[in-house]
Write an enzyme that holds these catalytic residues in place. Sequence first.
Site, PDB file in Angstrom:
ATOM      1  N   GLU A   1      51.960 -60.045  -8.801  1.00  0.00           N
ATOM      2  CA  GLU A   1      51.947 -58.583  -8.792  1.00  0.00           C
ATOM      3  C   GLU A   1      52.301 -58.086 -10.181  1.00  0.00           C
ATOM      4  OE1 GLU A   1      54.405 -54.700  -7.386  1.00  0.00           O
ATOM      5  OE2 GLU A   1      55.211 -56.404  -8.480  1.00  0.00           O
TER       6      GLU A   1
ATOM      7  N   ASP B   1      56.688 -61.297  -7.520  1.00  0.00           N
ATOM      8  CA  ASP B   1      56.999 -59.888  -7.737  1.00  0.00           C
ATOM      9  C   ASP B   1      57.198 -59.535  -9.216  1.00  0.00           C
ATOM     10  OD1 ASP B   1      58.123 -57.284  -6.470  1.00  0.00           O
ATOM     11  OD2 ASP B   1      59.720 -57.878  -7.850  1.00  0.00           O
TER      12      ASP B   1
END
Length: 683
Positions: free
Chosen positions: A380, A310
């Site tokens: 990401e 993330d």
Amino acid sequence: MTLKKETSSMELGECTRNPGYQDVDGGGSAADTVTAAVPGEKQDSTAVKLDPDAAEEYTQLKPYAGMPKEVLLLYSSQARYRVSREILFWLTVACTLALVVLTATVIALSPRCLSWWQTSPVYQIYPRSFRDSDGDGVGDLKGIQEQLDHFQYLNIKSVWISPFYRSPMKDFGYDVEDFRDIDPLFGTMEDFEALLAEMHNKGLKLIMDFIPNHTSDRHRWFNLSRTGDPHYKDYYIWVDCNQTVPRPNNWVSVFGNSSWTYDEVRGQCYLHQFLKEQPDLNFRNPNVSKEMIDIIHFWLGKGVDGFRMDAVKHILEAAHLRDEPQVDPNKPPESVTTEWDLYHDYTTSQLGLHDLLRDWRAEMDIYSREPGRYRFMVTESYDYHEVDKTMMYYGTPLVKESDFPFNFYLLDLPQNTSGLWVQHLVHLWMANMPRGQWANWVVGNHDRPRIASSAGQTYIRVINMLLLTLPGTPTTYYGEEIGMENINVTDMCPYTTHSLSNCSLRSPMQWSGDMNAGFNNKTNITWLPVHPEYRSINVEVQKEDESSVLAQYRFLNMLRQSELPLQRGWFCYVHADASVFAFLRELDGLNQAFLMVLNFGIESVITDLSSIRELPDQLKVLMSTNQVSDGKVLQKSRILTEAGEGLVIQYSTHTRFNPNHPGQCYVSEKACYLGALDILYKC
Ligand code: GLC
Ligand code: MG
């Protein structure tokens, strides 16, 4: 040579008599000598000596199983046995060598086998919204387990589940209170283990979210850090600041306003690139990196198959803490409040970031050695407008990093639905991806409006067709396979921590026309309202309808997985205009190829592909999103598509397009098909 009486007597007594022996010489001396060994017959107790004549007579016997060693040795030196033995020996050596050479050649000539993360789409589950097993209105792990058949039905193997760690849920789980625990809202560690075991039983892979940039402000580390515990005091980024104007510099949070918050307990400011309840970890402290590696081991040890890393670009910040340059230098500094107001030269993509990720990759590789247990990593990072930065996450030919960074270009597709625009977005990735890497495509996730809402229902089918026929791994956000739309939450969304709009795209999965769309069949509570159209847009209804979005998704996914050109063949642009984007997929050596003609425009058009010599004149439609054209034979000069219609055309050809148009074609790894042996080889 000496023949021990006891030995021979025992062996002869237990074995079948050799007919050769019986025949010898009409009962001559050899027979006499050996009969001496038959039990029960009175014999001289001394060893039987074989004189050369006797040995000569032995040679007249045929060897047989169970023959005494000495007799066998006698035969073994005879030319006819020795020669055949040697021939057999060298034959075995030659065959072994030939096999080794053949194996080495086959290995050297074979292209890499595709791994599980390449052959299946990645399906993103937002666990709050997938299926609620206990009726508290929030989805949970047991609920996911109840619905695993959905993936088998769709032939999807890779499932990414958004965070389910223990969390105060200020950012719905992206604020982690304990990286080694499950939030009670989602279940228990036993539920997790049961889910993982069941997924593995069904051949499914589980990808977890890994959130290295920050923790929750309720994390034990943060509490110890703010109270000045010597080990933890530098786990976060603390600076002296003015209590009344706590802005040591102009940095802003992704969610808006200053990324600094004053902490009363410690009397300093801490950095948070997201919510103030999500303090950024200090990766310049080696203990923090070590903690993260331990967490990676913890989950890999449990058997998870991969991580979605993330917000990676935020992991490191410049230690000098200088102000970032304003996009508009004339803007008054106090009005610089959003992430778009600054160039993030000091808060994103800092030197050292890729070293961290590569170290994590190396840890994951330790767990990837067993066959079929490759651990997958996707990063990401929203920096696709600076594409070089994104592509860095692929690593280098010598140092591996992620298997791919998420490709978010297609999130921009709704901005301009036209063939040229789609080709432009596709091209941005294909032209910039490092050689030999594997592409991927995302059209939706839990942070972006649902594609059926932003692009419009008209385009959901053609977008799914694009996603499943482009080269590389597609990612499907839950509900996209049935064309789910955003809900309207302006008044009712109770979760306003940061982005109200995000609630609208996280509504409960629509399983059926039953109560709560089958999301929760125990109570009438759902954490967000179910979409009002759920009676017509749901899995159950669409399973019954061959023309549904779901049926088409399933068909295309099956096709993608069974057809080599779609799985790993060349991808070549053949046409783009205001409406249509057309491309083909082909594999050298294979006569079957696929042409996709996708109409992203607002009107029906006729596309003329007669200039493409490699296409046969007549083309048969394998699948049309509008169904009416299924099975139709079209002239390549007149390919009609309606707005939002996509065609998959399968054709047979002896001439490949890619050799004559290298500038229009891409392939991850070249492979040729050899029909005679039904194999692929490097070419
Ligand atoms: C990622 C997530 C987003 C989250 C943020 C902070 O961008 O997708 O939902 O808020 O990271 O963890
Ligand atoms: Mg950070």
